[in-house]
Design a protein around this motif. Sequence first.
Motif, PDB file in Angstrom:
ATOM      1  N   GLY A 297      -2.244 -86.053 -12.821  1.00 44.42           N
ATOM      2  CA  GLY A 297      -3.546 -85.397 -12.687  1.00 44.42           C
ATOM      3  C   GLY A 297      -4.638 -86.322 -13.194  1.00 44.42           C
ATOM      4  O   GLY A 297      -4.381 -87.258 -13.962  1.00 44.42           O
ATOM      5  N   ARG A 298      -5.862 -86.073 -12.763  1.00 41.40           N
ATOM      6  CA  ARG A 298      -6.988 -86.936 -13.135  1.00 41.40           C
ATOM      7  C   ARG A 298      -7.781 -86.325 -14.281  1.00 41.40           C
ATOM      8  O   ARG A 298      -7.963 -85.110 -14.348  1.00 41.40           O
ATOM      9  N   VAL A 299      -8.234 -87.214 -15.181  1.00 42.29           N
ATOM     10  CA  VAL A 299      -9.204 -86.839 -16.201  1.00 42.29           C
ATOM     11  C   VAL A 299     -10.547 -87.427 -15.777  1.00 42.29           C
ATOM     12  O   VAL A 299     -10.653 -88.639 -15.545  1.00 42.29           O
ATOM     13  N   ILE A 300     -11.535 -86.563 -15.632  1.00 39.97           N
ATOM     14  CA  ILE A 300     -12.865 -86.980 -15.154  1.00 39.97           C
ATOM     15  C   ILE A 300     -13.852 -86.782 -16.303  1.00 39.97           C
ATOM     16  O   ILE A 300     -13.993 -85.664 -16.818  1.00 39.97           O
ATOM     17  N   ILE A 301     -14.493 -87.863 -16.726  1.00 40.34           N
ATOM     18  CA  ILE A 301     -15.406 -87.819 -17.867  1.00 40.34           C
ATOM     19  C   ILE A 301     -16.845 -87.704 -17.371  1.00 40.34           C
ATOM     20  O   ILE A 301     -17.270 -88.460 -16.498  1.00 40.34           O
ATOM     21  N   GLN A 302     -17.556 -86.741 -17.922  1.00 35.40           N
ATOM     22  CA  GLN A 302     -18.975 -86.576 -17.597  1.00 35.40           C
ATOM     23  C   GLN A 302     -19.773 -86.566 -18.900  1.00 35.40           C
ATOM     24  O   GLN A 302     -19.203 -86.673 -19.987  1.00 35.40           O
ATOM     25  N   ALA A 303     -21.098 -86.480 -18.796  1.00 40.78           N
ATOM     26  CA  ALA A 303     -21.933 -86.604 -20.002  1.00 40.78           C
ATOM     27  C   ALA A 303     -23.193 -85.768 -19.863  1.00 40.78           C
ATOM     28  O   ALA A 303     -23.752 -85.645 -18.767  1.00 40.78           O
ATOM     29  N   GLN A 304     -23.613 -85.192 -21.001  1.00 42.42           N
ATOM     30  CA  GLN A 304     -24.898 -84.487 -21.051  1.00 42.42           C
ATOM     31  C   GLN A 304     -26.041 -85.496 -20.940  1.00 42.42           C
ATOM     32  O   GLN A 304     -25.869 -86.679 -21.228  1.00 42.42           O
ATOM     33  N   PRO A 305     -27.213 -85.037 -20.524  1.00 38.54           N
ATOM     34  CA  PRO A 305     -28.358 -85.964 -20.442  1.00 38.54           C
ATOM     35  C   PRO A 305     -28.739 -86.518 -21.822  1.00 38.54           C
ATOM     36  O   PRO A 305     -28.668 -85.809 -22.825  1.00 38.54           O
ATOM     37  N   GLU A 306     -29.114 -87.789 -21.840  1.00 38.09           N
ATOM     38  CA  GLU A 306     -29.674 -88.430 -23.042  1.00 38.09           C
ATOM     39  C   GLU A 306     -30.854 -89.280 -22.612  1.00 38.09           C
ATOM     40  O   GLU A 306     -30.789 -89.971 -21.598  1.00 38.09           O
ATOM     41  N   TRP A 307     -31.912 -89.258 -23.417  1.00 32.84           N
ATOM     42  CA  TRP A 307     -33.122 -89.997 -23.040  1.00 32.84           C
ATOM     43  C   TRP A 307     -32.915 -91.505 -23.170  1.00 32.84           C
ATOM     44  O   TRP A 307     -32.386 -91.993 -24.165  1.00 32.84           O
ATOM     45  N   LEU A 308     -33.341 -92.223 -22.146  1.00 32.49           N
ATOM     46  CA  LEU A 308     -33.437 -93.680 -22.190  1.00 32.49           C
ATOM     47  C   LEU A 308     -34.883 -94.116 -22.393  1.00 32.49           C
ATOM     48  O   LEU A 308     -35.162 -95.134 -23.015  1.00 32.49           O
ATOM     49  N   ASP A 309     -35.808 -93.323 -21.848  1.00 33.80           N
ATOM     50  CA  ASP A 309     -37.233 -93.656 -21.911  1.00 33.80           C
ATOM     51  C   ASP A 309     -38.010 -92.342 -21.961  1.00 33.80           C
ATOM     52  O   ASP A 309     -37.779 -91.462 -21.119  1.00 33.80           O
ATOM     53  N   MET A 310     -38.898 -92.195 -22.968  1.00 32.06           N
ATOM     54  CA  MET A 310     -39.621 -90.922 -23.145  1.00 32.06           C
ATOM     55  C   MET A 310     -41.128 -91.157 -23.148  1.00 32.06           C
ATOM     56  O   MET A 310     -41.592 -92.256 -23.434  1.00 32.06           O
ATOM     57  N   ILE A 311     -41.858 -90.081 -22.848  1.00 36.82           N
ATOM     58  CA  ILE A 311     -43.321 -90.148 -22.894  1.00 36.82           C
ATOM     59  C   ILE A 311     -43.794 -90.042 -24.340  1.00 36.82           C
ATOM     60  O   ILE A 311     -43.093 -89.499 -25.194  1.00 36.82           O
ATOM     61  N   GLU A 312     -44.983 -90.594 -24.629  1.00 39.30           N
ATOM     62  CA  GLU A 312     -45.561 -90.557 -25.958  1.00 39.30           C
ATOM     63  C   GLU A 312     -47.002 -90.071 -25.871  1.00 39.30           C
ATOM     64  O   GLU A 312     -47.659 -90.186 -24.817  1.00 39.30           O
ATOM     65  N   ASP A 313     -47.509 -89.521 -26.980  1.00 41.56           N
ATOM     66  CA  ASP A 313     -48.899 -89.071 -27.030  1.00 41.56           C
ATOM     67  C   ASP A 313     -49.822 -90.201 -26.574  1.00 41.56           C
ATOM     68  O   ASP A 313     -49.650 -91.362 -26.978  1.00 41.56           O
ATOM     69  N   THR A 314     -50.794 -89.847 -25.728  1.00 36.67           N
ATOM     70  CA  THR A 314     -51.645 -90.860 -25.115  1.00 36.67           C
ATOM     71  C   THR A 314     -53.103 -90.394 -25.118  1.00 36.67           C
ATOM     72  O   THR A 314     -53.387 -89.239 -24.798  1.00 36.67           O
ATOM     73  N   GLU A 315     -53.989 -91.320 -25.509  1.00 33.63           N
ATOM     74  CA  GLU A 315     -55.426 -91.101 -25.345  1.00 33.63           C
ATOM     75  C   GLU A 315     -55.895 -91.982 -24.200  1.00 33.63           C
ATOM     76  O   GLU A 315     -55.577 -93.169 -24.165  1.00 33.63           O
ATOM     77  N   ALA A 316     -56.626 -91.413 -23.242  1.00 31.72           N
ATOM     78  CA  ALA A 316     -57.064 -92.170 -22.069  1.00 31.72           C
ATOM     79  C   ALA A 316     -58.513 -91.816 -21.757  1.00 31.72           C
ATOM     80  O   ALA A 316     -58.960 -90.692 -21.997  1.00 31.72           O
ATOM     81  N   ASP A 317     -59.223 -92.817 -21.212  1.00 28.70           N
ATOM     82  CA  ASP A 317     -60.635 -92.603 -20.869  1.00 28.70           C
ATOM     83  C   ASP A 317     -60.758 -91.811 -19.577  1.00 28.70           C
ATOM     84  O   ASP A 317     -59.948 -91.959 -18.650  1.00 28.70           O
ATOM     85  N   ILE A 318     -61.759 -90.998 -19.537  1.00 30.86           N
ATOM     86  CA  ILE A 318     -62.063 -90.262 -18.311  1.00 30.86           C
ATOM     87  C   ILE A 318     -62.300 -91.275 -17.174  1.00 30.86           C
ATOM     88  O   ILE A 318     -62.874 -92.337 -17.379  1.00 30.86           O
ATOM     89  N   GLY A 319     -61.802 -90.944 -16.000  1.00 33.67           N
ATOM     90  CA  GLY A 319     -61.984 -91.811 -14.844  1.00 33.67           C
ATOM     91  C   GLY A 319     -60.942 -92.907 -14.721  1.00 33.67           C
ATOM     92  O   GLY A 319     -60.887 -93.600 -13.697  1.00 33.67           O
TER      93      GLY A 319
END
Length: 788
Positions: A297-319
């Motif tokens: 029989g086969r054993v199939i390995i899977q994985a829960q999501p894990e972040w590789l790249d995340m968003i960060e708080d950002t200040e941006a100019d209008i326009g």
Amino acid sequence: VWCRAQGSARSYGPVFEEQPAHTLFPEGSAEEKVTLSCRARASPPATYRWKMNGTEIDVEQPDSRYRLVAGDLVISNPVRAKDAGSYQCVATNPRGTVVSREASLRFGFLQEFSAEERDPVKITEGWGVMFACSPPPHYPGLSYRWLLNEFPNFIPADGRRFISQATGNLYIAKTEASDLGNYSCFATSHIDFITKSVFSKFSRLSLAAEEARQHAPSIKARFPADTYALTGQMVTLECFAFGNPVPRIRWRKLDGSQASKWISTEPLLQIQEVDFDDEGTYECEAENIKGKDTYQGRVIIQAQPEWLDMIEDTEADIGSDLRWRCAASGKPRPTVRWLRNGQPLASQNRIEVSGGELRFSKLVLEDSGMYQCVAENKHGTVYASAELAVQAFAPDFRLNPVKRLIPAARSGKVIIPCQPRAAPRATVLWTKGTELLTNSSRVTITSDGTLILRNISKSDEGKYTCFAHNFMGKANSTGVLSVRDATKITLAPSSADINVGENLTLQCHASHDPTMDLTFTWSLDDFPIDFDKSEGHYRRASAKEAVGDLSIFNAQLRHSGRYTCTAQTVVDSASESAALTVRGPPGPPGGVVVGDIGDTTVQLSWSRGFDNHSPIARYSVEARTLLSSQWKQMRTNPVNIEGNAETAQVVNLIPWMDYEFRVLASNILGVGEPSLPSSKVRTKEAAPTVAPSGLGGGGGAPHELIITWTPTLRDYQNGDGFGYLLSFRKQGSQEWLVARVPHAESLHYVYRNESIGPYTPFEVKIRAYNRKGEGPESLTAIVYSAEE
């Protein structure tokens, strides 16, 4: 916005510090409530709401079983039919809204076994049998044992009998007379500190007597054809077979290497903390003397999501434009979606959503808020949150005005930044007095508003004003340009050659504008000189205003290089360089190799080291034996080794001796550092060349001749198998007697003969020998036999 820029009393959107967790509530528990936790950091403080299965919970009803305690949701008297489901916390303040991860509330329960009687089982003794447990409805999983006849007579798993923890079924590989009786399945639920057990009706086993026949294995309990597991979990595979004799179970992995994390206990294979390397096909083999059976029989390995790249708080100019990116690993590959203030976000107008990318074009104030990136697969969901603050305010120079006094050197260059705080970025104009400045051969206004003036003259003095404006307003800031005399080196350092240990002063004088301070710095090969860490080798030679001489004391080879003197004011600087060569004894030769090893000679070769700016005149060779740690100068062929040589023969060595060699170079300034020692070598063996010393003797018992000598040192043994040959005869007789003493450390020999008279003179000689031959004979000594 100004308060936010100053960092005082800054407001910000909710950031979760505690989120609800998956909860299992035991039915029938004495606990009368369930608490789902939620707490967020926010300024102003957050308010909280809760959703169940996507629908908002009304906690305000007078008879509601739900209530909020800070951000926590408390459910009174929870009931599976009403309260089982998925819960999510929503935190809001004026800056925006975020939603927590979803947490399930499930109820643990275990019902009673069916009251129906179980069918009796009859089988021929020696054959295998299986009893089905058929457990009652339950959640979560159970552990299983079996009773025989009465409680607590539990059946052990002993290799012949096996209880599957996947189904609860009991397997007996080969029945025996002792197996007769009544069997009941005993199921236990463990939830936190609560344990509940139930057992089934009995099923009777009876055996038909027959001559026991041996038969091949047949696998009856088997793990699924496809077993799915998450990384980090423990996987348990079951395999059990009927057979007579009782079969042995063996496990193997058919593809890839077997992991060291296996724990194999015959019917079970457990793999701890599985990873993707553990995925593959597994085989169990049941074998006895009648044959074998296998299952794969086969054993199939899977994985829960894990972040590789995340968003960060950002200040941006209008326009302005903005691009945010999220990326997560997992198997199956996670899908990514976006939320704004807790609501799903799709592509629209200026916003483009494309998987893990969110792109804004021409930001507006309404784009401000709390954003969440959600990555999910069937095994779980992860949330990443960040706040977008779109800013719009008029130019403001309070934090970063144009410098009030701007000194500049005549004929030099000056750079005047203009960096007001503004959103969107301000458009900048410069004036000198009332004159509008534009780009020319001497004037440059960069794209970020910086003013650069070149080839400055006295006529450039005056007031310079930066005007900044955007659609929110305008502001300006002014500074005064003052033109000063340029700094010049008037006496530059001169290149020099000196010997190791000598002193030298490198001169450096400069002229400058008298209204400004002048400082001197020195660097060696572009590295600044630290006078505090120079161990007294460097000193500033003068404290006069326009003099920056550098004095070097007890110069070493490492002080060679290019010295640069820099005279500096706040407006400009001037530099001049000079080369210093420090001559010294040669550096160590390299790579000493020993070849052509003889009994008293070896051939040495080496590579040339640094001559340290003075030609190498000659080389000398030193050696040491393992008998002494002292290095001694050796005789060589040629006797004098010229400075251009890289090989020489070492002579007058001791045979059968371990040596190390090193080479030293010298020039007119002295002898340099020795090379690293060569590898250890042993010269070849030779016959002894020196007769043992200290020949004498006398004394002893009657009728004895005792001969003594000094044992030969290791230096003179010249080879292995060393010993002594003694020749002796009564004075006046013709024939010599010979004795062999085969040990280098021996220091006497006793010759006993009844015919020896008292105090008779004997002529005695001695020589040494080894396996290469015999050495020279000593002079004859007279030794007397023992007295009466």
